[in-house]
Design an enzyme around this catalytic site. Structure first.
Site, PDB file in Angstrom:
ATOM      1  N   HIS A  65     -18.421 -14.848  24.624  1.00  0.00           N
ATOM      2  CA  HIS A  65     -19.760 -14.904  25.218  1.00  0.00           C
ATOM      3  C   HIS A  65     -20.244 -16.345  25.261  1.00  0.00           C
ATOM      4  CE1 HIS A  65     -20.240 -14.385  20.835  1.00  0.00           C
ATOM      5  NE2 HIS A  65     -21.274 -15.200  20.960  1.00  0.00           N
ATOM      6  N   CYS A  97     -26.346 -13.877   9.828  1.00  0.00           N
ATOM      7  CA  CYS A  97     -25.121 -14.664   9.984  1.00  0.00           C
ATOM      8  C   CYS A  97     -25.492 -16.000  10.622  1.00  0.00           C
ATOM      9  CB  CYS A  97     -24.096 -13.913  10.837  1.00  0.00           C
ATOM     10  SG  CYS A  97     -24.607 -13.612  12.543  1.00  0.00           S
TER      11      CYS A  97
END
Length: 679
Positions: free
Chosen positions: A65, A189
């Site tokens: 992505h 994250c």
């Protein structure tokens, strides 16, 4: 806005063998749909994101992505590979590949797509349906979250089956149900995208299976919504699955805590739930959370040695220091360019400033830059301590850095002060204190005790010896001349080019900018040599692709065009795409060119007061024409050597002007279109 994914963007028989070829195949579908305007530019952006961190996920999934200026609207393409494609996941190749594209500036769209898809991918029913689906339109509908059209719909006039009336049976009163075990969790994250939401989904699913009430706070890139304080207060336990610092973690004080990395939340949620239940049962009244793990330690492997940890802590400080160096150094350099080298003797602009005099403006720039430079050593020390001990390390680190300036210990003093502060805080955090004191430890006890200890050590124990060492180093740099200066320039040039923005590159750069804190002729020569050498690798690759383009793939030739600008701007990472594809030829060539440039810059006596800027700060460089000559010589050497080495390789898979999956497989590429954080 068009639909996120349509049947035309689905390939259920993806034949690509590599992740680059897979991205190309799916991107071509996007381009055919008019959603990508420049295929090669978009693929370069995808490769750049892939170079930062692999996008493979456990369970046979790949999610390449990126955000790109070549994308017209948020788009998702899906491919299914029978053979599987390696996207870097620990459990092996991916058979479900999702290429996600968002336009530049479409951060909210990009994050929304990723977070929604990440949650769906934790549902085995969803992934199983995609693996068995035979129609692209139905697969696209599944991904959009719609109910696909049934293949064999029931006739409209078919009667509904009648359910048999249940026979009532006498029931005994049910025993009172005990209150379920309640857990609150936080997931996060580094990118705040895929793993954040996958860990949340995984924990929620495991909690349902275990009969546990669990509420998750996802601290993603798009922000986060705090858990209801009543939920936190009523919780029996807490799970942190995170690779970055949990925000506002003091809310969870006094609760049994399981603190792990985010991947543990994805891969073993049931174990984490069992562990927090066991802690709650064993502890009776819940214990306070363990001290926060340092951000730089949290993602470290248990096998990482002390040298690796030390380097990481130091680089944490350096990376936070660099913006102060860049802002302060460039302002000071501009001040000298406008007002001459006596501008440092000007009175304070707060007392004397004439709007129409260039000297006053030069003095203003100099004094702002000097103020920014005054933060250099405290910021370095503070964030080294932060890397070691998290937020409790900031106060003693900044105090130690300020003391280092007071005793003239300079850059070296800041390094030592940061390490001392982190070590002192870590030692205090290991002390088992009574529960009544735990609430005041992070806001009173740790800052007070650690600052006092670090201040004592810096003022009375190590400060003066470090100051003497700093003075000796400054004197050595001031006296550099002849062969010694050239040898140092060669060494710094090799370090700047051997890992293209990696640890050795950062060490050389940190050494140079540290000298700017106490500028002298020697330290200014070092700064000039370091910047010149750092410009060589991308410039050399750009020149090589220009004069011998047939030796490079089409994508490399395109990257070569960008490398001209990146090299001229002192962005060493511009050579990474070439080094990733052919490291044994590119890296030695870049090192040779950097060594030539570093040595010549020192031999010519070039100086530089700005820590960054590339050719755009040439007017601020001492001996500018000779400086450009040194860069040109190193660029020529690097380009000539890489061309020579590539001519002796086995003929590659790509002829001039060709491209495609075969060429991509022969020459994996990484783009220069990436966020640069070094220097």
């Amino acid at each position: 806005m068009s639909e996120l994914i349509t049947a035309d963007l689905v390939d259920l028989d993806l034949s690509a063998a590599t992740k680059d070829a897979a991205a190309r195949a799916l991107a071509e579908r996007m381009a055919a749909a008019g959603r990508v305007t420049d295929l090669e530019g978009f693929l370069a952006d995808v490769a750049a994101r892939e170079a930062q961190m692999p996008t493979g996920l456990d369970g046979g999934i790949g999610i390449p992505h990126c955000r790109s200026a070549h994308v017209t609207e948020p788009t998702l393409a899906f491919g299914r590979s029978a053979a599987g494609i390696d996207f870097g996941a620990a459990d092996g190749p991916a058979d479900l590949i999702f290429l996600i594209a968002a336009p530049t500036g479409g951060d909210a769209d990009h994050l929304s797509i990723l977070s929604s898809l990440a949650r769906q991918l934790m549902d085995e029913t969803f992934t199983g349906a995609l693996r068995s689906e035979t129609a692209p339109a139905r697969a696209a509908a599944l991904i959009r979250g719609e109910e696909p059209e049934p293949e064999t719909p029931r006739p409209a006039d078919a009667p509904e089956p009648e359910a048999a009336a249940p026979t009532p049976e006498p029931t005994a009163p049910e025993p009172a149900t005990p209150a379920p075990f309640r857990i609150v969790a936080v997931t996060s994250c580094p990118t705040g995208i895929a793993h954040t939401y996958m860990a949340a989904e995984s924990l929620e699913k495991a909690a349902r299976a275990a009969g546990v009430e669990l509420t998750v706070e996802t601290q993603g890139s798009a922000g986060f919504q705090r858990l209801d304080p009543q939920l936190v207060a009523a919780a029996d336990g807490v799970i942190f699955a995170h690779d970055v610092e949990v925000r506002d973690r003091e809310r969870f004080a006094g609760k049994p805590l399981v603190d792990v990395g985010v991947k543990a939340g994805v891969n073993r949620p049931a174990e984490l739930i069992a562990e927090v239940r066991e802690k709650a049962a064993r502890g009776g009244t819940a214990a306070a959370p363990a001290p926060a793990t340092a951000p730089m330690d949290r993602g470290a492997e248990t096998t990482d040695g002390h040298a690796t940890r030390l380097r990481t802590w130091l680089m944490t400080g350096v990376s936070h220091m660099v913006p102060f160096v860049a802002a302060g150094g460039l302002l000071i350099a501009l001040a000298f360019a406008i007002g001459g080298y006596t501008v440092d003797k000007a009175p304070s602009v707060a007392d004397h400033f004439l709007w129409t005099e260039s000297a006053s403006w030069a003095a203003l720039l100099f004094q702002i830059g000097s103020t920014a430079f005054g933060f250099l050593v405290p910021v370095l020390a503070g964030f080294i301590a932060y890397g070691m001990a998290d937020r409790p390390g900031l106060v003693p680190g900044f105090v130690g850095g300020a003391v280092a300036l007071t005793v003239n210990a300079g850059f070296l003093g800041g390094l030592i002060a940061g390490l001392l502060a982190g070590a002192v805080v870590r030692a205090i955090q290991r002390i088992d204190v009574p529960p009544v004191l735990r609430g005041i430890m992070p806001v009173v006890v740790i800052p007070l005790v650690s600052s006092a200890v670090v201040g004592f050590l810096m003022f009375l124990v190590v400060g003066k010896p470090i100051a003497a060492l700093q003075k000796a180093l400054t004197g050595w740099l001031s006296g550099l001349s002849g062969a010694n200066a050239v040898i140092l320039g060669v060494l710094l040039g090799l370090m700047m080019c051997c890992d293209l923005g990696g640890p050795l590159n950062k060490v050389a750069y940190a050494f140079a900018v540290g000298g700017l804190a106490n500028p002298n002729p020697g330290s200014l020569k070092v700064m000039a040599a370091v910047m010149a050498a750092g410009m060589v690798p991308p410039l050399a690759m750009a020149l090589a692709t220009t004069v011998r383009g047939r030796l490079f793939t089409r994508a490399e030739r395109e990257n070569g065009k960008a490398a001209w600008v990146l090299g001229a701007s002192f962005i060493t990472e511009g050579a990474i795409p070439f080094a990733a594809a052919d490291p044994l030829r590119v890296i030695p060539s870049a090192m040779a060119g950097g060594a030539v440039t570093g040595g010549l810059s020192m031999a010519f006596g070039c100086t530089l007061r700005a820590p960054h800027g590339g050719v755009f700060v040439v007017p601020l460089i001492g001996q500018p024409l000779l400086y450009l000559l040194a860069i040109a010589a190193g660029t020529a050497v690097g380009a000539a050597l890489v061309v020579l080495l590539k001519r002796f390789r086995t003929p590659a898979a790509e002829a001039p002007g060709t491209s495609g999956p075969a060429a991509d497989a022969a020459h994996p590429q990484v783009s220069t279109h990436r966020e640069v954080t070094t220097h």
